[in-house]
Design an enzyme around this catalytic site. Sequence first.
Site, PDB file in Angstrom:
ATOM      1  N   ASP A 200       0.843  -1.199   0.000  1.00 49.90           N
ATOM      2  CA  ASP A 200       0.000   0.000   0.000  1.00 49.90           C
ATOM      3  C   ASP A 200       0.875   1.245   0.000  1.00 49.90           C
ATOM      4  O   ASP A 200       2.103   1.173   0.118  1.00 49.90           O
ATOM      5  CB  ASP A 200      -0.993   0.007   1.164  1.00 49.90           C
ATOM      6  N   GLU A 244      -6.166   1.938  -0.410  1.00 50.27           N
ATOM      7  CA  GLU A 244      -4.870   2.146  -1.045  1.00 50.27           C
ATOM      8  C   GLU A 244      -4.039   0.877  -1.079  1.00 50.27           C
ATOM      9  O   GLU A 244      -2.845   0.919  -1.409  1.00 50.27           O
ATOM     10  CB  GLU A 244      -4.092   3.260  -0.340  1.00 50.27           C
TER      11      GLU A 244
END
Length: 328
Positions: A200, A244
């Site tokens: 991420d 994300e």
Amino acid sequence: MNYEIDSILNRAPCGFLSFTDDSKILMINITLLEMLGYQIDELHGKKIELILPIGSRIFYQTHFSPLLKLHNKAEDIYFALQTKQGKDIPMLINAVRQRHEETFVSNCILIPISQRIHYENEILKAKKVAETAILAQKQAELELRKLYEELRCVTQKLEKLVNIDGLTHIANRRCFDDRLEQEWLRLCREKQPISLLLFDVDYFKRYNDAYGHQLGDECLVKLAQAAQVAVSRSTDLVARYGGEEFVIILPNTDLEGAIAVAERLHKSVQSLGIAHQTSDVSSVVTISLGLAALVPSLEKSPKDLINQADQALYRAKQKGRNQTAIAM
């Protein structure tokens, strides 16, 4: 002849006559009896000459009967029959001569010439109906194929909508789950390795707060594209795992191969040069990555691989981010 055959012949719209080689009438159906105006007992066992006018008797004796005996059939022969009242009825006759017990019998179908045109018209009508039906069927088949093609296209679009992430246009979580399950079972049978990269964006909340959600979305799109560049095979899958977080499935890939992909991924993301002034590790966007690799088995499940990658990702963040941690 048995009862069923007699019944069928009697209901036939054309005349039927059966006689022996010595010209004795064995069977005559009701249709022909009505044409000639006789009762069955008036003709059964009688000579066929009884219902033939003079000209037809001569033709029968000199041509028709010898033709039947020579070829055992006579097709589309024209000659007249005579009614009980003495009226001649021109006929079209088709006859077949067959052995019956110890003798030969000739079976004839007789159609009055006056009705032949009617029969031919009915045949033409039937042909036209059949041709129309065939054309309609072909048209229906074309329409059906067209519908199938349209349905296939719609199905593909629906599958794409179901399996593709709307923002980044890469595989979504559902697609990832299905593919990982398929690859796990396949590689379990083949006893081949599989690797998983879970990563991420470092300090992505800060990025959104500083630059806004629109630029945050653009950052995720660019990150997805960079991940696609980092993988090299069509069998590899890059998917958005959530928010994300992203994940990459690397089938038939051991730890060494997965580390090489992770290194390419870090370089690919950093080469984007996306400014991130609120990050504690770099002035540009970076990622933290957890890597897990194993050979699938029936004693384990895909969740074990995901959990290992997730724990490795946690360690990468704990160790300072912008790096890869490998599952122990």
